[in-house]
Scaffold this active site. Structure first.
Site, PDB file in Angstrom:
ATOM      1  N   ASP A   1      41.844 -30.292  11.264  1.00  0.00           N
ATOM      2  CA  ASP A   1      40.436 -29.560  10.780  1.00  0.00           C
ATOM      3  C   ASP A   1      39.702 -29.332   9.916  1.00  0.00           C
ATOM      4  O   ASP A   1      39.161 -28.736   9.260  1.00  0.00           O
ATOM      5  CB  ASP A   1      41.299 -27.728  10.421  1.00  0.00           C
TER       6      ASP A   1
ATOM      7  N   HIS B   1      41.906 -36.824   1.766  1.00  0.00           N
ATOM      8  CA  HIS B   1      43.602 -37.513   1.724  1.00  0.00           C
ATOM      9  C   HIS B   1      43.189 -38.067   3.606  1.00  0.00           C
ATOM     10  O   HIS B   1      44.119 -39.033   3.287  1.00  0.00           O
ATOM     11  CB  HIS B   1      43.762 -35.702   1.730  1.00  0.00           C
TER      12      HIS B   1
HETATM   13  O1  RIB Z   1      46.066 -31.436   0.990  1.00  0.00           O
HETATM   14  C1  RIB Z   1      45.356 -32.194   1.787  1.00  0.00           C
HETATM   15  C2  RIB Z   1      44.606 -31.076   3.117  1.00  0.00           C
HETATM   16  O2  RIB Z   1      44.185 -30.580   3.435  1.00  0.00           O
HETATM   17  C3  RIB Z   1      43.712 -32.278   3.836  1.00  0.00           C
HETATM   18  O3  RIB Z   1      43.945 -32.557   5.368  1.00  0.00           O
HETATM   19  C4  RIB Z   1      42.476 -31.603   3.855  1.00  0.00           C
HETATM   20  O4  RIB Z   1      41.991 -31.308   4.848  1.00  0.00           O
HETATM   21  C5  RIB Z   1      43.244 -29.895   3.750  1.00  0.00           C
HETATM   22  O5  RIB Z   1      42.786 -29.162   4.752  1.00  0.00           O
HETATM   23 CA    CA Z   2      42.704 -31.443   7.248  1.00  0.00          CA
END
Ligand code: RIB
Ligand code: CA
Length: 313
Positions: free
Chosen positions: A10, A240
């Site tokens: 996303d 992340h």
């Molecule tokens: O919590 C971190 C996630 O949430 C990652 O995938 C970041 O892109 C957001 O979508």
């Molecule tokens: Ca993400």
């Protein structure tokens, strides 16, 4: 060894960093990207996935997927974290390509079935596309090589609620299906991603190494870093989604535990990932009935952050 992967995403600023790794790392064969709402609406996610591949000079299939959660109402995208355009509201060049004519779920099913036992699904957004693929063809459970998910939290607590991580919270009903489907699965959650910090110095190396793609990564980084300074008081951002690829390619930098996951789908704990370690008895058996999976609990955060920069420099 080369890993053929589908990257479900996303994008999203940290997604963009991970997409760059998927595009550039010599041990990854990027078979396609599938898109979902989450950090942005799904049309913007598709636009950004196409754009990032084009900036890297690559033509990668992009299949558009979920526009909303399976059951609950969709929350508005977090424009204060990723920008309204998902890439820190920097000016972006036009996109030439178009999405594939099949849905994300169909793309996943077709690609996995074409190469049984070979394809790893790496999912870094709400997991509705994986849930839809399971519904289309449950047989992929036995034909996928592994599922690696950035999401959830075992001991760390949440980032969008006291207990829930964003990707799980955004579609807990999909997460409940995907995390308990019985396929080989590794959860890469906040327990490790909050230990990794991508700094200005890392990003300067990435910008220098990635040409037009590097300009977008560096331009969007400032927006995301400012959010993390404010929210967590750290001097940089948590990468992340890149951590899912780091686990795939450098698992020795992580510690994992095996056990059973349950996802809360309602109430105050909505989106929480509840982990019951393998072999541990509880007052009732209900938390230990789901299939065994692996969850990340520890990481050499400095080494992962350096690995991201080294890969893209
Ligand atoms: O919590 C971190 C996630 O949430 C990652 O995938 C970041 O892109 C957001 O979508
Ligand atoms: Ca993400």
């Amino acid at each position: 060894m080369t890993h053929p992967i589908i990257f479900d995403t996303d994008p999203g600023i940290d997604d963009a960093q991970a997409i760059a790794i998927a595009l550039r790392h010599p041990e990854i064969e990027l078979l396609g990207m599938t898109t979902t709402y989450g950090n942005v609406d799904v049309e913007t996610a598709t636009h950004n996935a196409l754009l990032l591949a084009e900036l890297a000079g690559q033509r990668i299939p992009v299949a558009q997927g979920a526009a909303q959660p399976m059951v609950k109402e969709r929350h508005p995208p977090p424009a204060h974290i990723h920008g309204a355009n998902g890439l820190g509201d920097i000016a972006l060049p036009p996109v030439q390509g178009r999405a594939e004519g099949v849905s994300a779920a169909q793309f996943i099913v077709d690609t996995v079935n074409a190469r049984p036992g070979e394809v790893t699904l790496v999912a870094v957004g709400p997991v509705g596309n994986l849930a839809a693929a399971l519904q289309l063809d449950p047989g992929i459970i036995d034909r996928v090589k592994r599922v690696v998910i950035m999401g959830g939290s075992i001991r760390e607590g949440g980032n969008v609620s006291p207990v829930a991580e964003a990707n799980m919270f955004n579609d807990p009903d999909a997460a409940a299906r995907v995390l308990t489907a019985g396929w080989p699965l590794t959860l890469v959650g906040l327990d490790v991603t909050h230990r990794c910090v991508l700094t200005d110095a890392h990003m300067a190396r990435i910008e220098a190494g990635q040409g037009a793609l590097g300009q977008v990564l560096a331009g969007s980084f400032g927006f995301y870093r400012d959010f993390y300074r404010e929210a967590l008081g750290i001097d940089g951002c948590c990468p992340h989604d890149s951590c899912a690829l780091a686990w795939l390619l450098r698992p020795e930098l992580f510690t994992t535990a095996r056990g059973h996951l349950t996802v809360a789908t309602e109430g105050d704990a909505e989106g929480q990932t509840i982990f019951a370690p393998e072999g541990r008895g509880f007052i009732e058996a209900r938390w230990s009935r789901t299939p065994l999976v692996d969850v990340c609990l520890g990481v050499d955060g400095a080494a992962v952050s350096d690995w991201i920069a080294d890969t893209l420099a």
